[in-house]
Design a protein around this motif. Structure first.
Motif, mmCIF file in Angstrom:
data_model
loop_
_atom_site.group_PDB
_atom_site.id
_atom_site.type_symbol
_atom_site.label_atom_id
_atom_site.label_comp_id
_atom_site.label_asym_id
_atom_site.label_seq_id
_atom_site.Cartn_x
_atom_site.Cartn_y
_atom_site.Cartn_z
ATOM 1 N N HIS A 59 34.871 57.418 74.564
ATOM 2 C CA HIS A 59 34.078 58.259 73.670
ATOM 3 C C HIS A 59 34.952 58.751 72.516
ATOM 4 O O HIS A 59 36.056 59.251 72.731
ATOM 5 C CB HIS A 59 33.492 59.458 74.400
ATOM 6 N N ALA A 60 34.445 58.588 71.299
ATOM 7 C CA ALA A 60 35.132 59.081 70.102
ATOM 8 C C ALA A 60 34.180 59.997 69.345
ATOM 9 O O ALA A 60 32.995 59.697 69.196
ATOM 10 C CB ALA A 60 35.570 57.921 69.223
ATOM 11 N N THR A 61 34.716 61.109 68.872
ATOM 12 C CA THR A 61 33.933 62.081 68.113
ATOM 13 C C THR A 61 34.506 62.192 66.709
ATOM 14 O O THR A 61 35.707 62.395 66.539
ATOM 15 C CB THR A 61 33.975 63.469 68.782
ATOM 16 N N MET A 62 33.654 62.057 65.701
ATOM 17 C CA MET A 62 34.068 62.268 64.317
ATOM 18 C C MET A 62 33.404 63.541 63.815
ATOM 19 O O MET A 62 32.173 63.672 63.884
ATOM 20 C CB MET A 62 33.659 61.095 63.432
ATOM 21 N N VAL A 63 34.205 64.483 63.340
ATOM 22 C CA VAL A 63 33.688 65.742 62.799
ATOM 23 C C VAL A 63 34.014 65.782 61.308
ATOM 24 O O VAL A 63 35.172 65.890 60.923
ATOM 25 C CB VAL A 63 34.290 66.966 63.519
ATOM 26 N N GLU A 64 32.989 65.656 60.488
ATOM 27 C CA GLU A 64 33.117 65.646 59.030
ATOM 28 C C GLU A 64 32.306 66.799 58.463
ATOM 29 O O GLU A 64 31.132 66.960 58.785
ATOM 30 C CB GLU A 64 32.615 64.312 58.476
ATOM 31 N N ILE A 65 32.949 67.609 57.624
ATOM 32 C CA ILE A 65 32.281 68.813 57.126
ATOM 33 C C ILE A 65 31.267 68.509 56.023
ATOM 34 O O ILE A 65 30.292 69.234 55.849
ATOM 35 C CB ILE A 65 33.329 69.841 56.633
ATOM 36 N N ASP A 66 31.480 67.412 55.285
ATOM 37 C CA ASP A 66 30.651 67.130 54.115
ATOM 38 C C ASP A 66 29.698 65.965 54.397
ATOM 39 O O ASP A 66 30.073 64.796 54.322
ATOM 40 C CB ASP A 66 31.537 66.808 52.912
ATOM 41 N N LYS A 67 28.459 66.300 54.691
ATOM 42 C CA LYS A 67 27.453 65.275 55.005
ATOM 43 C C LYS A 67 27.245 64.321 53.840
ATOM 44 O O LYS A 67 26.970 63.124 54.033
ATOM 45 C CB LYS A 67 26.131 65.952 55.377
ATOM 46 N N LYS A 68 27.407 64.824 52.629
ATOM 47 C CA LYS A 68 27.156 63.990 51.449
ATOM 48 C C LYS A 68 28.156 62.841 51.353
ATOM 49 O O LYS A 68 27.800 61.732 50.926
ATOM 50 C CB LYS A 68 27.211 64.848 50.179
ATOM 51 N N VAL A 69 29.396 63.062 51.748
ATOM 52 C CA VAL A 69 30.388 61.992 51.743
ATOM 53 C C VAL A 69 29.943 60.870 52.682
ATOM 54 O O VAL A 69 30.048 59.681 52.366
ATOM 55 C CB VAL A 69 31.774 62.525 52.157
ATOM 56 N N VAL A 70 29.450 61.263 53.843
ATOM 57 C CA VAL A 70 28.975 60.269 54.816
ATOM 58 C C VAL A 70 27.795 59.497 54.247
ATOM 59 O O VAL A 70 27.732 58.262 54.347
ATOM 60 C CB VAL A 70 28.587 60.948 56.148
ATOM 61 N N GLU A 71 26.855 60.195 53.625
ATOM 62 C CA GLU A 71 25.663 59.536 53.081
ATOM 63 C C GLU A 71 26.017 58.573 51.949
ATOM 64 O O GLU A 71 25.502 57.453 51.892
ATOM 65 C CB GLU A 71 24.679 60.597 52.589
ATOM 66 N N VAL A 72 26.913 59.002 51.058
ATOM 67 C CA VAL A 72 27.337 58.133 49.958
ATOM 68 C C VAL A 72 28.062 56.905 50.499
ATOM 69 O O VAL A 72 27.827 55.773 50.048
ATOM 70 C CB VAL A 72 28.232 58.917 48.974
ATOM 71 N N SER A 73 28.926 57.117 51.464
ATOM 72 C CA SER A 73 29.681 56.007 52.050
ATOM 73 C C SER A 73 28.755 55.029 52.764
ATOM 74 O O SER A 73 28.929 53.810 52.677
ATOM 75 C CB SER A 73 30.729 56.547 53.032
ATOM 76 N N MET A 74 27.794 55.568 53.463
ATOM 77 C CA MET A 74 26.858 54.739 54.217
ATOM 78 C C MET A 74 25.972 53.905 53.294
ATOM 79 O O MET A 74 25.728 52.722 53.547
ATOM 80 C CB MET A 74 25.993 55.632 55.116
ATOM 81 N N GLU A 75 25.536 54.509 52.179
ATOM 82 C CA GLU A 75 24.596 53.827 51.293
ATOM 83 C C GLU A 75 25.270 52.895 50.299
ATOM 84 O O GLU A 75 24.747 51.815 49.985
ATOM 85 C CB GLU A 75 23.766 54.867 50.529
ATOM 86 N N HIS A 76 26.456 53.306 49.801
ATOM 87 C CA HIS A 76 27.054 52.569 48.689
ATOM 88 C C HIS A 76 28.381 51.886 49.019
ATOM 89 O O HIS A 76 28.675 50.821 48.489
ATOM 90 C CB HIS A 76 27.270 53.509 47.502
ATOM 91 N N LEU A 77 29.197 52.508 49.855
ATOM 92 C CA LEU A 77 30.544 51.988 50.094
ATOM 93 C C LEU A 77 30.552 50.915 51.181
ATOM 94 O O LEU A 77 31.071 49.817 51.004
ATOM 95 C CB LEU A 77 31.476 53.137 50.482
ATOM 96 N N LYS A 78 30.015 51.257 52.333
ATOM 97 C CA LYS A 78 29.757 50.316 53.427
ATOM 98 C C LYS A 78 30.996 49.622 53.972
ATOM 99 O O LYS A 78 30.954 48.459 54.347
ATOM 100 C CB LYS A 78 28.721 49.269 52.988
ATOM 101 N N ILE A 79 32.124 50.359 54.069
ATOM 102 C CA ILE A 79 33.297 49.794 54.742
ATOM 103 C C ILE A 79 33.201 49.968 56.257
ATOM 104 O O ILE A 79 34.016 49.441 57.002
ATOM 105 C CB ILE A 79 34.609 50.430 54.242
ATOM 106 N N ASP A 80 32.193 50.722 56.702
ATOM 107 C CA ASP A 80 32.075 51.102 58.112
ATOM 108 C C ASP A 80 31.407 50.040 58.977
ATOM 109 O O ASP A 80 31.265 50.220 60.185
ATOM 110 C CB ASP A 80 31.275 52.402 58.227
ATOM 111 N N GLU A 81 30.941 48.938 58.351
ATOM 112 C CA GLU A 81 30.311 47.839 59.082
ATOM 113 C C GLU A 81 29.069 48.299 59.849
ATOM 114 O O GLU A 81 28.797 47.852 60.963
ATOM 115 C CB GLU A 81 31.317 47.181 60.029
ATOM 116 N N GLY A 82 28.325 49.220 59.242
ATOM 117 C CA GLY A 82 27.087 49.708 59.850
ATOM 118 C C GLY A 82 27.262 50.824 60.859
ATOM 119 O O GLY A 82 26.283 51.329 61.420
ATOM 120 N N LEU A 83 28.508 51.254 61.084
ATOM 121 C CA LEU A 83 28.792 52.264 62.094
ATOM 122 C C LEU A 83 28.130 53.601 61.772
ATOM 123 O O LEU A 83 27.541 54.244 62.653
ATOM 124 C CB LEU A 83 30.306 52.439 62.237
#
Length: 284
Positions: free
Chosen positions: A99-123
């Motif tokens: 089990h791995a937990t990621m705690v990120e304070i800025d939801k917008k960074v996650v949303e931008v990365s998910m929609e536009h950057l996409k280095i996460d391979e869909g994670l």
């Protein structure tokens, strides 16, 4: 067009830009995303380069794999920050992780990365949909989350901004004590700690703070694309883990591009004057 990040003493790292993809102000910071001429997308937070798409593994691999391979069996991992998803992506490549937990304070960074950057391979998308069985995403304060989980993690990875300004709290003695208490009896902690040449004082301060807390402290550097390299990393150990030794057999399963487990010892090559500063007894 060009984007230049200026460091102390007039030193800059720049990219030729073909277009600006977006600029948005979140609750915490200004987020910019550019298309570069030769390195794919460029993510910038409050004017500082976070990563370039073609070369991001030169940061994420040394941040994650040396500590994961030094731990005899990392099962529970905490990532603080890392909203682009690259760090957690690399963590989950280790089969031992339950089990791995990621705690990120800025939801917008996650949303931008998910929609536009996409280095996460869909994670990131799987995390939002709660379809990733080995990991979870928490939007919140990583410091407070860590305080609430004593002796809980085998590995803690802090993927933060540079050790200046608001992020300086993440390099304080108090923060390291909370991290130490959050680790299991045998645990390992890592953080990026800035440019070896240009943030030497900050590196030294963070190193001395860690030495007051952890059983052993190691430092190493790595050339990171897009940063004022060599870039420094600090490792704190709780228990009897020897960070100079890693599990080569587990490493063979990873097929890495930048960090070379068979040359693990090269991580510790650091300029002589910096090594002497780090090894000098701090003033009381």
């Amino acid at each position: 067009m060009e984007f230049i990040e200026w460091y102390p003493r007039g030193y800059g790292v720049g990219f030729k830009i073909t277009s600006k993809i977006l600029e948005v102000q979140s609750e915490y910071q200004k987020i910019e995303l550019y298309e570069t001429e030769g390195f794919g997308k460029l993510l910038v937070l409050d004017g500082t380069v976070q990563l370039v798409e073609d070369g991001e593994k030169s940061y994420h691999e040394p941040l994650v794999h040396p500590v994961m391979l030094a731990h005899p069996g990392p099962r529970r991992v905490l990532v603080i920050g890392g909203g682009d998803g690259g760090t957690l992506r690399e963590v989950l490549r280790h089969k031992s992780v339950e089990h791995a937990t990621m705690v990120e304070i800025d939801k917008k960074v996650v949303e931008v990365s998910m929609e536009h950057l996409k280095i996460d391979e869909g994670l990131l998308e799987r995390l939002f949909r709660k379809e990733e069985p080995r990991a979870e995403l928490i939007i919140g304060d990583g410091v407070e989350y860590m305080k609430a989980h004593k002796e809980h993690f085998d590995v803690i990875i802090v993927d933060s901004t540079d050790p200046v300004g608001p992020a300086k709290l993440l390099f304080s003695e108090e923060f390291y004590r909370n991290a130490y208490e959050a680790l299991n009896k045998k645990g390992i902690y890592i953080t990026q700690s800035g440019s070896v040449y240009l943030f030497t004082d900050e590196l030294l301060e963070a190193y001395n703070n860690m030495k007051r807390v952890f059983d052993k402290v190691y430092y190493f550097s790595f050339p990171v694309i897009g940063y004022a390299s060599p870039w420094s990393f600090l490792v704190g150990v709780k228990g009897d883990i020897d960070f100079t030794k890693i599990d080569i057999e587990r490493a063979k399963e990873l097929e890495l591009e930048y960090y070379d487990p068979e040359r693990h010892e090269t991580l510790f090559q650091i300029p002589k004057y910096v090594r002497e500063l780090l090894e000098k007894e701090p003033k009381s």
